[in-house]
Write an enzyme that holds these catalytic residues in place. Structure first.
Site, PDB file in Angstrom:
ATOM      1  CG  HIS A 101      -2.081   0.851   1.235  1.00  0.00           C
ATOM      2  ND1 HIS A 101      -2.430   1.660   0.188  1.00  0.00           N
ATOM      3  CD2 HIS A 101      -2.996   1.124   2.227  1.00  0.00           C
ATOM      4  CE1 HIS A 101      -3.494   2.381   0.513  1.00  0.00           C
ATOM      5  NE2 HIS A 101      -3.849   2.073   1.744  1.00  0.00           N
ATOM      6  CG  HIS A 128      -4.184   0.671  -8.388  1.00  0.00           C
ATOM      7  ND1 HIS A 128      -5.522   0.607  -8.103  1.00  0.00           N
ATOM      8  CD2 HIS A 128      -3.638   1.501  -7.475  1.00  0.00           C
ATOM      9  CE1 HIS A 128      -5.769   1.375  -7.064  1.00  0.00           C
ATOM     10  NE2 HIS A 128      -4.653   1.932  -6.661  1.00  0.00           N
ATOM     11  CG  ASP A 135       2.992   4.426  -3.962  1.00  0.00           C
ATOM     12  OD1 ASP A 135       2.984   5.498  -3.344  1.00  0.00           O
ATOM     13  OD2 ASP A 135       2.210   3.499  -3.723  1.00  0.00           O
TER      14      ASP A 135
HETATM   15  N1  CMC Z   1       5.030  -6.613 -10.569  1.00  0.00           N
HETATM   16  C1  CMC Z   1       4.908  -7.813 -11.190  1.00  0.00           C
HETATM   17  N2  CMC Z   1       3.775  -8.484 -11.363  1.00  0.00           N
HETATM   18  C2  CMC Z   1       2.675  -7.903 -10.866  1.00  0.00           C
HETATM   19  C3  CMC Z   1       2.696  -6.660 -10.208  1.00  0.00           C
HETATM   20  C4  CMC Z   1       3.932  -6.014 -10.070  1.00  0.00           C
HETATM   21  N3  CMC Z   1       4.016  -4.837  -9.458  1.00  0.00           N
HETATM   22  N4  CMC Z   1       1.447  -6.349  -9.812  1.00  0.00           N
HETATM   23  C5  CMC Z   1       0.663  -7.342 -10.208  1.00  0.00           C
HETATM   24  N5  CMC Z   1       1.405  -8.297 -10.850  1.00  0.00           N
HETATM   25  C6  CMC Z   1       0.905  -9.520 -11.486  1.00  0.00           C
HETATM   26  C7  CMC Z   1       0.575 -10.562 -10.438  1.00  0.00           C
HETATM   27  O1  CMC Z   1       1.686 -11.394 -10.172  1.00  0.00           O
HETATM   28  C8  CMC Z   1      -0.543 -11.303 -11.116  1.00  0.00           C
HETATM   29  O2  CMC Z   1       0.005 -12.128 -12.106  1.00  0.00           O
HETATM   30  P1  CMC Z   1      -0.619 -13.603 -12.401  1.00  0.00           P
HETATM   31  O3  CMC Z   1      -1.983 -13.326 -12.960  1.00  0.00           O
HETATM   32  O4  CMC Z   1       0.324 -14.222 -13.355  1.00  0.00           O
HETATM   33  O5  CMC Z   1      -0.658 -14.289 -11.066  1.00  0.00           O
HETATM   34  C9  CMC Z   1      -1.312 -10.208 -11.845  1.00  0.00           C
HETATM   35  O6  CMC Z   1      -0.321  -9.205 -12.116  1.00  0.00           O
HETATM   36  C10 CMC Z   1      -2.467  -9.618 -11.051  1.00  0.00           C
HETATM   37  O7  CMC Z   1      -1.935  -9.101  -9.832  1.00  0.00           O
HETATM   38  P2  CMC Z   1      -2.594  -9.239  -8.414  1.00  0.00           P
HETATM   39  O8  CMC Z   1      -1.511  -9.376  -7.393  1.00  0.00           O
HETATM   40  O9  CMC Z   1      -3.657 -10.292  -8.458  1.00  0.00           O
HETATM   41  O10 CMC Z   1      -3.309  -7.841  -8.296  1.00  0.00           O
HETATM   42  P3  CMC Z   1      -3.891  -7.188  -6.967  1.00  0.00           P
HETATM   43  O11 CMC Z   1      -4.996  -6.321  -7.403  1.00  0.00           O
HETATM   44  O12 CMC Z   1      -4.178  -8.213  -5.930  1.00  0.00           O
HETATM   45  O13 CMC Z   1      -2.656  -6.323  -6.421  1.00  0.00           O
HETATM   46  C11 CMC Z   1      -1.168  -4.542  -6.069  1.00  0.00           C
HETATM   47  C12 CMC Z   1      -2.536  -4.959  -6.622  1.00  0.00           C
HETATM   48  C13 CMC Z   1      -1.081  -3.012  -6.074  1.00  0.00           C
HETATM   49  C14 CMC Z   1      -1.022  -5.012  -4.596  1.00  0.00           C
HETATM   50  C15 CMC Z   1      -0.071  -5.174  -6.950  1.00  0.00           C
HETATM   51  O14 CMC Z   1      -0.188  -4.714  -8.279  1.00  0.00           O
HETATM   52  C16 CMC Z   1       1.324  -4.903  -6.412  1.00  0.00           C
HETATM   53  O15 CMC Z   1       1.809  -5.643  -5.561  1.00  0.00           O
HETATM   54  N6  CMC Z   1       2.023  -3.822  -6.899  1.00  0.00           N
HETATM   55  C17 CMC Z   1       3.307  -3.454  -6.365  1.00  0.00           C
HETATM   56  C18 CMC Z   1       3.121  -2.693  -5.073  1.00  0.00           C
HETATM   57  C19 CMC Z   1       2.625  -1.285  -5.314  1.00  0.00           C
HETATM   58  O16 CMC Z   1       3.135  -0.575  -6.185  1.00  0.00           O
HETATM   59  N7  CMC Z   1       1.659  -0.861  -4.495  1.00  0.00           N
HETATM   60  C20 CMC Z   1       1.102   0.482  -4.564  1.00  0.00           C
HETATM   61  C21 CMC Z   1      -0.334   0.480  -4.984  1.00  0.00           C
HETATM   62  S1  CMC Z   1      -0.917   2.116  -5.448  1.00  0.00           S
HETATM   63  C22 CMC Z   1      -0.860   3.077  -4.058  1.00  0.00           C
HETATM   64  C23 CMC Z   1      -1.589   2.574  -2.890  1.00  0.00           C
HETATM   65  O17 CMC Z   1      -2.779   2.266  -2.980  1.00  0.00           O
HETATM   66  O18 CMC Z   1      -0.981   2.494  -1.836  1.00  0.00           O
END
Ligand code: CMC
Length: 429
Positions: free
Chosen positions: A267, A306, A362
């Site tokens: 987050h 996201h 971010d």
């Molecule tokens: N790098 C590599 N792969 C990713 C990333 C990433 N940053 N984000 C998502 N994926 C992949 C994930 O592995 C999955 O792949 P597969 O379908 O093969 O398993 C697919 O994309 C869908 O991802 P998810 O984890 O199911 O998506 P989510 O909605 O649960 O997670 C998230 C959203 C923001 C937690 C995630 O994208 C992430 O971990 N990003 C990096 C951390 C980040 O930048 N966070 C800040 C968010 S914005 C500001 C805030 O709200 O705080």
């Protein structure tokens, strides 16, 4: 067109008519579906609330596919360019833009509530020299509930209002002191002759000068960053504030839960993680092998992806622009080249394209914060100060919402049942 769903339970052959309102069905209606009179009704399993609406809200609108973000109907681009953080805070809390008189009174009240009780300073000074500033912020904002015990009376509108003003006013003071603490520098008291962001810079950077004079370009950039972070509908920290707030606890305790949730690297902690990632990559030449690591699942590209945006995060675009303004004053950040190249490669790589992974808020904010001489562990504090009006607007909305109940999800129990307990001395004999 009939706005309903016909559900046939194949266990019993019974059909149910479930009304659809605002594109949703009520989980309680699903609960009426039962295999027999004496079995529990059907429930919905949704870890992480991926497809569950927890409230009705008129604060923030997001269209994740189109990359649209609006506060109370106003596009973020217009607010970032033409408004101020305190005006946006008023808009979020009160639901409408202020008149001149309302704005002046709002700014006056917030300006004159920036000081905290001296005992707050004393206990903050008791933290270890290397305490993480988010830990200090979380504890100190929660501790404010002990200084304002009347804040527990959340059913009184005037009382709610004064706590909201206090919290928006005092967050920069607590945040700045958590920053000075790590540096072993004296805590600087608020300067009420400065505006909100100027005063914050003064509390962060003032040394022996009688009057700190912040660079207006940096004040504007910081104010814009705060606006961009001010609300984001039902994200993890807002959900924490609402969930804790649903117990009818005081708003300081609820917001400290929001700070705790924001601390996590998935987050608000992501901006800190982005900077550490860029430093680890080190040079543009190392990007291809890093990207390979991400695709193999060994790494995560922090600042990308996201839950809601499946397009460029509109805040990331505006932050990129603010970064240019800041770099004009501070000189460019050498990590910018790595970030830009990383973005270019990622946006043309099938792995990221297929999953609709774009830069989020971010990705670039950390570069600005570093140029402003903030250490990475302080970045999330800046996010928290910006998000405070959003948390409070959501908390206020919750307190007015007659449909809300104490947040209490169901579970699917997977453990043992009905075992016979043997006392320890018998088991260990
Ligand atoms: N790098 C590599 N792969 C990713 C990333 C990433 N940053 N984000 C998502 N994926 C992949 C994930 O592995 C999955 O792949 P597969 O379908 O093969 O398993 C697919 O994309 C869908 O991802 P998810 O984890 O199911 O998506 P989510 O909605 O649960 O997670 C998230 C959203 C923001 C937690 C995630 O994208 C992430 O971990 N990003 C990096 C951390 C980040 O930048 N966070 C800040 C968010 S914005 C500001 C805030 O709200 O705080």
């Amino acid at each position: 067109m009939t706005e309903s769903l016909t559900v046939r339970d194949n266990r019993t052959g019974t059909e149910y008519e479930v009304p659809i309102t605002d594109g949703t069905i009520r989980a309680a209606d699903i609960g009426k579906i039962k295999a027999s009179e004496d079995t529990p009704g059907l429930a919905v399993y949704d870890p992480g609330f991926v497809n569950t609406a927890s409230c009705r809200s008129s604060i923030t609108y997001i269209d994740g596919d189109k990359g649209i973000l609006e506060y109370r109907g106003y596009p973020i681009e217009q607010l970032a360019e033409k408004s101020s953080f305190l005006e946006v805070a008023y808009l979020l809390i009160h639901g409408d833009l202020p008149t001149k008189e309302q704005y002046e009174a709002w700014v006056h009240h917030i300006t004159y509530h920036t000081f905290v009780h001296e005992n707050v300073k004393d206990f903050m000074q008791g933290f270890r020299y290397d305490a993480h500033p988010m830990g200090m912020l979380m504890a100190s904002v929660g501790a404010l509930s002990t200084f304002y015990p009347e804040s527990r009376n959340i059913s009184d509108a005037d009382n709610r209002n004064i706590q909201i003003i206090r919290m928006i006013a005092k967050m920069p003071t607590l945040g700045a002191w958590s920053f000075r603490h790590a540096q072993g520098k004296p805590y600087v008291y608020p300067d009420n002759s400065l505006d909100y962001s100027g005063n914050f810079l003064s509390m962060l950077f003032k040394m022996s000068e009688t009057q700190y004079e912040p660079d207006p370009r940096l004040v504007k950039a910081l104010d814009t960053l705060l606006i961009l972070h001010a609300d984001h509908e039902q994200n993890a920290s807002t959900n924490a504030v609402r969930s804790v707030g649903s117990t009818q606890v005081d708003p300081y305790s609820a917001v400290s839960a929001g700070v705790a949730a924001l601390f996590g690297p998935l987050h608000g902690g992501a901006n800190e993680a982005v900077l550490r990632m860029l430093k680890r990559i080190g040079t543009v030449d190392n990007i291809p092998s890093f990207i390979e690591g991400v695709k193999n699942g060994d790494e995560r590209l922090m600042g990308f992806g996201h839950r809601v945006y499946k397009n460029y995060d509109p805040r990331a675009k505006l932050i990129k622009k603010a970064a240019e303004d800041v770099f004009e004053v501070t000189g460019t950040n050498p990590l910018l080249d790595i970030a830009v190249e990383l973005e270019r490669i990622a946006l043309s790589d099938e792995y990221f394209v297929k999953r609709k992974l774009y830069p989020n808020v971010d990705f670039y904010s950390g570069l600005i914060y570093e140029a402003l001489q903030f250490p990475p562990e302080f970045f999330t504090v800046l996010f928290a100060i910006g998000r405070t009006p959003g948390w409070l607007a959501q908390w206020l909305e919750l307190t007015q919402d007659k449909e809300q109940k104490i947040a209490r999800p169901k579970q699917i129990y997977t453990g043992e049942r009905g075992l016979t307990f043997t006392p320890a001395e018998e088991r260990w004999a």
